[in-house]
Structures are given as structure tokens and as C-alpha cells.
Motif scaffolding. Sequence first.
Motif, PDB file in Angstrom:
ATOM      1  N   PHE A   1     -78.673  21.131   9.081  1.00  0.00           N
ATOM      2  CA  PHE A   1     -78.324  20.976  10.484  1.00  0.00           C
ATOM      3  C   PHE A   1     -77.259  21.996  10.865  1.00  0.00           C
ATOM      4  CE2 PHE A   1     -79.392  16.221   9.997  1.00  0.00           C
ATOM      5  CZ  PHE A   1     -80.714  16.464  10.312  1.00  0.00           C
ATOM      6  N   SER A   2     -77.227  22.305  12.133  1.00  0.00           N
ATOM      7  CA  SER A   2     -76.157  23.126  12.694  1.00  0.00           C
ATOM      8  C   SER A   2     -75.249  22.234  13.532  1.00  0.00           C
ATOM      9  CB  SER A   2     -76.726  24.250  13.561  1.00  0.00           C
ATOM     10  OG  SER A   2     -77.577  25.090  12.805  1.00  0.00           O
ATOM     11  N   VAL A   3     -73.958  22.531  13.495  1.00  0.00           N
ATOM     12  CA  VAL A   3     -72.962  21.749  14.222  1.00  0.00           C
ATOM     13  C   VAL A   3     -72.412  22.600  15.352  1.00  0.00           C
ATOM     14  CG1 VAL A   3     -70.829  20.432  14.072  1.00  0.00           C
ATOM     15  CG2 VAL A   3     -72.394  20.481  12.128  1.00  0.00           C
ATOM     16  N   MET A   4     -72.455  22.059  16.573  1.00  0.00           N
ATOM     17  CA  MET A   4     -71.875  22.739  17.723  1.00  0.00           C
ATOM     18  C   MET A   4     -70.707  21.909  18.229  1.00  0.00           C
ATOM     19  SD  MET A   4     -73.569  23.554  21.459  1.00  0.00           S
ATOM     20  CE  MET A   4     -74.909  24.520  20.764  1.00  0.00           C
TER      21      MET A   4
ATOM     22  N   ILE B   1     -67.917  21.292  21.108  1.00  0.00           N
ATOM     23  CA  ILE B   1     -67.800  21.529  22.548  1.00  0.00           C
ATOM     24  C   ILE B   1     -66.337  21.612  22.939  1.00  0.00           C
ATOM     25  CG2 ILE B   1     -68.417  20.642  24.829  1.00  0.00           C
ATOM     26  CD1 ILE B   1     -70.646  19.070  23.458  1.00  0.00           C
ATOM     27  N   GLY B   2     -66.061  22.519  23.855  1.00  0.00           N
ATOM     28  CA  GLY B   2     -64.710  22.592  24.427  1.00  0.00           C
ATOM     29  C   GLY B   2     -63.656  23.012  23.414  1.00  0.00           C
ATOM     30  N   GLY B   3     -62.443  22.481  23.607  1.00  0.00           N
ATOM     31  CA  GLY B   3     -61.337  22.829  22.729  1.00  0.00           C
ATOM     32  C   GLY B   3     -61.172  21.894  21.562  1.00  0.00           C
ATOM     33  N   ALA B   4     -62.219  21.150  21.213  1.00  0.00           N
ATOM     34  CA  ALA B   4     -62.103  20.211  20.100  1.00  0.00           C
ATOM     35  C   ALA B   4     -61.887  20.916  18.779  1.00  0.00           C
ATOM     36  CB  ALA B   4     -63.357  19.340  20.017  1.00  0.00           C
ATOM     37  N   ALA B   5     -62.243  22.201  18.695  1.00  0.00           N
ATOM     38  CA  ALA B   5     -62.072  22.929  17.446  1.00  0.00           C
ATOM     39  C   ALA B   5     -60.615  23.116  17.079  1.00  0.00           C
ATOM     40  CB  ALA B   5     -62.760  24.297  17.543  1.00  0.00           C
ATOM     41  N   ALA B   6     -59.722  23.029  18.080  1.00  0.00           N
ATOM     42  CA  ALA B   6     -58.307  23.247  17.811  1.00  0.00           C
ATOM     43  C   ALA B   6     -57.601  22.000  17.320  1.00  0.00           C
ATOM     44  CB  ALA B   6     -57.608  23.765  19.071  1.00  0.00           C
ATOM     45  N   ILE B   7     -58.285  20.845  17.253  1.00  0.00           N
ATOM     46  CA  ILE B   7     -57.658  19.603  16.808  1.00  0.00           C
ATOM     47  C   ILE B   7     -57.380  19.668  15.317  1.00  0.00           C
ATOM     48  CG2 ILE B   7     -57.998  17.110  16.550  1.00  0.00           C
ATOM     49  CD1 ILE B   7     -59.656  17.144  19.044  1.00  0.00           C
ATOM     50  N   GLN B   8     -56.194  19.312  14.907  1.00  0.00           N
ATOM     51  CA  GLN B   8     -55.826  19.333  13.510  1.00  0.00           C
ATOM     52  C   GLN B   8     -56.274  18.049  12.832  1.00  0.00           C
ATOM     53  OE1 GLN B   8     -54.527  21.917  11.999  1.00  0.00           O
ATOM     54  NE2 GLN B   8     -54.452  23.100  13.903  1.00  0.00           N
TER      55      GLN B   8
ATOM     56  N   SER C   1     -71.681  25.514  10.445  1.00  0.00           N
ATOM     57  CA  SER C   1     -71.281  26.064  11.739  1.00  0.00           C
ATOM     58  C   SER C   1     -70.632  27.417  11.484  1.00  0.00           C
ATOM     59  CB  SER C   1     -70.301  25.128  12.457  1.00  0.00           C
ATOM     60  OG  SER C   1     -69.829  25.737  13.647  1.00  0.00           O
ATOM     61  N   LEU C   2     -71.186  28.461  12.100  1.00  0.00           N
ATOM     62  CA  LEU C   2     -70.651  29.803  11.927  1.00  0.00           C
ATOM     63  C   LEU C   2     -69.547  30.118  12.917  1.00  0.00           C
ATOM     64  CD1 LEU C   2     -74.010  31.739  11.317  1.00  0.00           C
ATOM     65  CD2 LEU C   2     -72.447  30.762   9.629  1.00  0.00           C
ATOM     66  N   ARG C   3     -69.380  29.250  13.913  1.00  0.00           N
ATOM     67  CA  ARG C   3     -68.344  29.466  14.908  1.00  0.00           C
ATOM     68  C   ARG C   3     -67.105  28.658  14.557  1.00  0.00           C
ATOM     69  NH1 ARG C   3     -71.770  29.294  20.636  1.00  0.00           N
ATOM     70  NH2 ARG C   3     -73.240  30.977  20.104  1.00  0.00           N
ATOM     71  N   ASN C   4     -66.090  28.792  15.402  1.00  0.00           N
ATOM     72  CA  ASN C   4     -64.832  28.090  15.169  1.00  0.00           C
ATOM     73  C   ASN C   4     -64.973  26.609  15.513  1.00  0.00           C
ATOM     74  OD1 ASN C   4     -62.091  27.790  14.581  1.00  0.00           O
ATOM     75  ND2 ASN C   4     -61.507  28.109  16.721  1.00  0.00           N
ATOM     76  N   PRO C   5     -64.642  25.684  14.587  1.00  0.00           N
ATOM     77  CA  PRO C   5     -64.208  25.974  13.216  1.00  0.00           C
ATOM     78  C   PRO C   5     -65.396  26.157  12.288  1.00  0.00           C
ATOM     79  CG  PRO C   5     -64.133  23.627  13.618  1.00  0.00           C
ATOM     80  CD  PRO C   5     -64.581  24.246  14.905  1.00  0.00           C
ATOM     81  N   PRO C   6     -65.293  27.053  11.289  1.00  0.00           N
ATOM     82  CA  PRO C   6     -66.406  27.226  10.348  1.00  0.00           C
ATOM     83  C   PRO C   6     -66.559  25.981   9.472  1.00  0.00           C
ATOM     84  CG  PRO C   6     -64.503  28.515   9.662  1.00  0.00           C
ATOM     85  CD  PRO C   6     -64.173  27.973  11.005  1.00  0.00           C
ATOM     86  N   LEU C   7     -67.789  25.468   9.394  1.00  0.00           N
ATOM     87  CA  LEU C   7     -68.055  24.246   8.626  1.00  0.00           C
ATOM     88  C   LEU C   7     -69.158  24.502   7.612  1.00  0.00           C
ATOM     89  CD1 LEU C   7     -68.141  21.604  11.521  1.00  0.00           C
ATOM     90  CD2 LEU C   7     -66.219  22.140  10.028  1.00  0.00           C
TER      91      LEU C   7
END
Length: 202
Positions: free
Chosen positions: A132-135, A137-144, A67-73
Motif C-alpha cells: 500500500f501507499s500512504v498519503m 494530508i495537510g500538515g499532519a506530517a509535521a506532528i511529532q 510513502s516517498l513523500r514527507n514523512p518517508p514511511l
Amino acid sequence: MAEAAFATTFLSTLDSRPIKLSADHVEDAKSFPARPPYILPRMPTSMSKPKTLLPGQERSLTVTLKSLRNPPLDIKLTSQPLNTSILDIKTTVSEQTGIPIDKMKILHNKRPLTDSKILKDVASESDLRLEFSVMVIGGAAAIQPERKEEAVAWASGLDALTTDAFWADLNGFLEQRLIDKVVAGELGQLFKTSWDSSRSGP
């Protein structure tokens, strides 16, 4: 006139030959005109020999998730069986990153995959790796991830049955096996209601 002369000559030549061939007639092969042999062109790439697997042995794949977007994976999963479902892949990614399963989408060649798909449906016969690419959704990227690890630490045994995450995972499992979201939801609710009633009884 030339055509008539040719026809006359041709017919006279035919008259000089026997009308029928004898039963023991054999044509001399040396009298046939020489012809060059026909050779098929070479293939641009040589064919690989099929791999023979031992009884009970199954081909496995290496799965890479990016995943190139936040969060990078950039996650690499080795030795994944062909019957591994996309839901199983999501569960593994969720355990490593803390991203909820319902906030995650898996894409292959820019196309989203359903949870009921398995790796065999996506990979070809010659593939040993899948990307595979990971997308998210929403604000889940901010979860620690640390917060989820703390929640899992105490949610074990009977404590896990009191969490919504357990019943969400159960619904996901039923949906994967039944391939019917409505029936899976009804069955999951029946399990939860039966469990709650058994705990609240005398």
C-alpha cells in the motif's frame, strides 16, 4: 460428359451394394484410416497445487506500507488476517508514526481505499503480500510522534473518555461496522451524550 459418366459409375457402384446393413454387421477396425492422436499443448506455467488449511486456520498476509513523500514511511505488518480492515491498518500506522487517522489515506495501485474495505476485498486468491501507499494530508506530517505517546500515556481508563480521540475512534469503528456515516455519527453522538449526562448527574 465427364460428370455424367462419373454419376453413372457412382450409381452403379451403389446398386451393387446392399441397401440396408444387417443387424449383426460389424465393421473391421483395421480398415479404418490411421489417425495420429491429438495431444493438448503444454501450459506455459505449471499450475500450483491449492494449499489445504487446517480447520480454523486462515490465510494471512504481509502488508507493506510505503510513502516517498514527507514523512518517508516504510512499515511492514506481518500475519494480517484477511478480515483486517483499512481502518485497522490506519490505526496501527497511527500508533507507530503519530499521524492522525483522519489525515491519512491508504492507496492500492494508486487508488484510495475506504476504511470499510478489508484485505480480502483487495487481495487475490494467490496473494501472500500486499503493498500500500500512504498519503498524508495537510500538515499532519509535521506532528511529532513523541507528543502523541505522552498524550496516550495519561489517557487511560476514565481519562480516555474525556479525549476527542476516543470518540473519533468510536465513530470510526461504528462507521466501519455499519457502513453508514450518518447513522454512525448519530449513534456515536448518542453514546457521548449519554456518557456525559451520566457523569454530570447526582
